[in-house]
Design an enzyme around this catalytic site. Structure first.
Site, PDB file in Angstrom:
ATOM      1  N   GLU A 327       0.842  -1.195   0.000  1.00 13.12           N
ATOM      2  CA  GLU A 327       0.000   0.000   0.000  1.00 13.12           C
ATOM      3  C   GLU A 327       0.878   1.246   0.000  1.00 13.12           C
ATOM      4  OE1 GLU A 327      -4.234  -0.889   2.219  1.00 13.12           O
ATOM      5  OE2 GLU A 327      -2.635   0.033   3.377  1.00 13.12           O
ATOM      6  N   CYS A 328       0.637   2.161  -0.901  1.00 11.21           N
ATOM      7  CA  CYS A 328       1.293   3.469  -0.944  1.00 11.21           C
ATOM      8  C   CYS A 328       2.811   3.324  -0.869  1.00 11.21           C
ATOM      9  CB  CYS A 328       0.742   4.363   0.165  1.00 11.21           C
ATOM     10  SG  CYS A 328       1.009   6.127  -0.140  1.00 11.21           S
ATOM     11  N   GLY A 329       3.438   3.605   0.276  1.00  5.51           N
ATOM     12  CA  GLY A 329       4.876   3.447   0.377  1.00  5.51           C
ATOM     13  C   GLY A 329       5.320   2.030   0.068  1.00  5.51           C
TER      14      GLY A 329
END
Length: 436
Positions: A327-329
């Site tokens: 997720e994201c990072g």
């Protein structure tokens, strides 16, 4: 035990909600009060400070992303072993997205659904008696939302405080405290909000100062007295089914954005969560059957992640036979390269083919609705999810991986396909909060 609850809110961001919340939680904890602090809306950072101040896990409640039954269940669970549940609002009390009534993401939705009173934090810098007009407007804006008390913030002098408090007192709404201007009470920030609790150089001392500050300037007995009972929830609180029976979860300063309700729900469903640290060059444990790379700040640790040979080899081996999601990072680290703020490019895991950059910044912020285009650790194809995006990083090279989700914004406007999937690996900037 069933706790009483209240919401600390304000007309806008930057009014002092977090300072007041942390101070009150700490001051009450000193008295032996069991406090569970909760954040309204999507936020990873404030709940970590809440946990440090209360000694209990942080929690989020989100009226947009969570079905009403999940909110009831999570609120009820928070009250099970607490005397007081304090919910800190995001932004302004009534700020949310247009859409389904009572599912806007505003803290006002929680106040109405859970029947909780609101303590309004009012920054009175730049005005005095006019503060009463603001309070009157908030008190009458929605009959389902009760403003039960006011705390003034940034009062410049006893005269300034008296002018505002006398005008507000005429409305019949109790004044619960007045906080003087105090720059030392603020917390350090970076690009996604506050510096993480685990990185604060003197967190315990700062929290102690906030507790002293609140004890001196807030009527804690009066604040506790306005709380309303929090009803027990009947449904089990599982937001998203676990991606495996034994889940390897990356967890350190680069990967810290996980929601407590997600992890608790996985454990409630019978899964075990095993943490490992990529920054310490640890690989995901071999006895796990799924791996989850959450968001965080990998852009601050690009060189360390690039040189973490055991982590890199372990992730590549894991992904050959078991599902991996980022997720994201975490999504950024699954790609080929990451460009940091100094325009230095670092080799990442290359389990997906995209490249990302933090140097070429663009703010992406808001609620999201997602539909899975294929089976993944988030669920089977067609699963509808709600969550959010909050990042400055951009995708500079998309690669030829298949997309993971069809994305829409908080109002349902289509945003196209997003994320990536290849083999057993998937990822997206989208943070999931719950299934629809």
């Amino acid at each position: 035990m069933t706790a009483r609850g209240l919401i600390i809110a304000a007309p806008r961001s930057g009014s002092g909600k977090t300072t007041l919340t942390l101070g009150v939680v700490g001051a009450l904890r000193r008295r032996g009060v069991k406090v569970r602090a909760v954040k309204s809306g999507p936020d990873y950072i404030d709940p970590a400070f809440h946990a440090a101040a209360s000694g209990r896990p942080g929690l989020n409640l989100d009226s947009f992303a969570m079905p009403p039954e999940l909110i009831d269940a999570l609120a009820g669970e928070a009250a099970e072993d607490a005397d007081l549940v304090i919910i800190e609002a995001s932004m302004g009390l009534f700020d949310g997205v247009y859409g389904t009534p009572e599912r806007t993401g505003a803290a006002a939705d929680l106040a109405a659904r859970l029947g909780l009173p609101v303590v309004l934090v009012l920054d009175i810098s730049g005005h005095s008696q006019s503060a009463a007009a603001v309070v009157r407007g908030f008190a009458t804006h929605d009959p389902a939302v009760r403003i039960a008390g006011v705390v003034l913030n940034k009062s410049a002098s006893p005269r300034h405080r008296a002018q505002a408090s006398e005008a507000i007192g005429a409305l019949g709404i109790p004044l619960l405290g007045s906080l003087p201007r105090e720059a030392a009470m603020t917390l350090p920030e970076r690009h996604l909000g506050l510096v993480q609790a685990q990185e604060h150089p003197a967190l315990a001392a700062h929290l102690a100062s906030l507790a002293d500050f609140a004890a001196q300037h807030v009527d804690l007995d009066a604040l506790m007295a306005i709380g309303a009972p929090v009803a027990a929830g009947a449904a089990p609180a599982i937001a998203v089914p676990p991606p495996g029976q034994r889940i390897a979860l990356a967890q350190d300063a680069a990967f810290s954005f996980t929601y407590e309700h997600m992890l608790a729900g996985w454990r409630r469903a019978g899964a075990e969560v095993v943490t490992f640290s990529p920054l310490a060059d640890e690989a995901p444990p071999e006895d796990c059957d799924a791996c989850w790379l959450p968001g965080g700040y990998p852009e601050l640790h690009g060189a360390r992640l690039a040189s973490a040979s055991r982590f890199r080899a372990g992730m590549v081996a894991f992904a050959q036979t078991r599902p991996v999601h980022g997720e994201c990072g975490g999504y950024m680290v699954l790609g080929r390269t990451l460009e940091d703020v100094d325009h230095k490019t670092h080799e990442m895991l290359a389990l997906l083919k995209h490249c990302t950059s933090f140097a070429r910044r663009k703010l992406n912020l808001g609620y999201r609705q997602a539909s899975l285009l294929a089976d993944s650790p988030l669920g089977p194809a067609g699963t509808r999810l709600r969550g959010h995006e909050f990042h400055y990083a951009t995708v500079t090279e998309r690669g030829d991986d298949a997309p993971l989700v069809a994305l829409a914004d908080g109002q349902g406007n289509e945003m196209g396909h997003a994320g990536s999937r290849s083999g057993l690996v998937s990822g997206a900037f989208f943070h999931v909060i719950a299934m629809e």
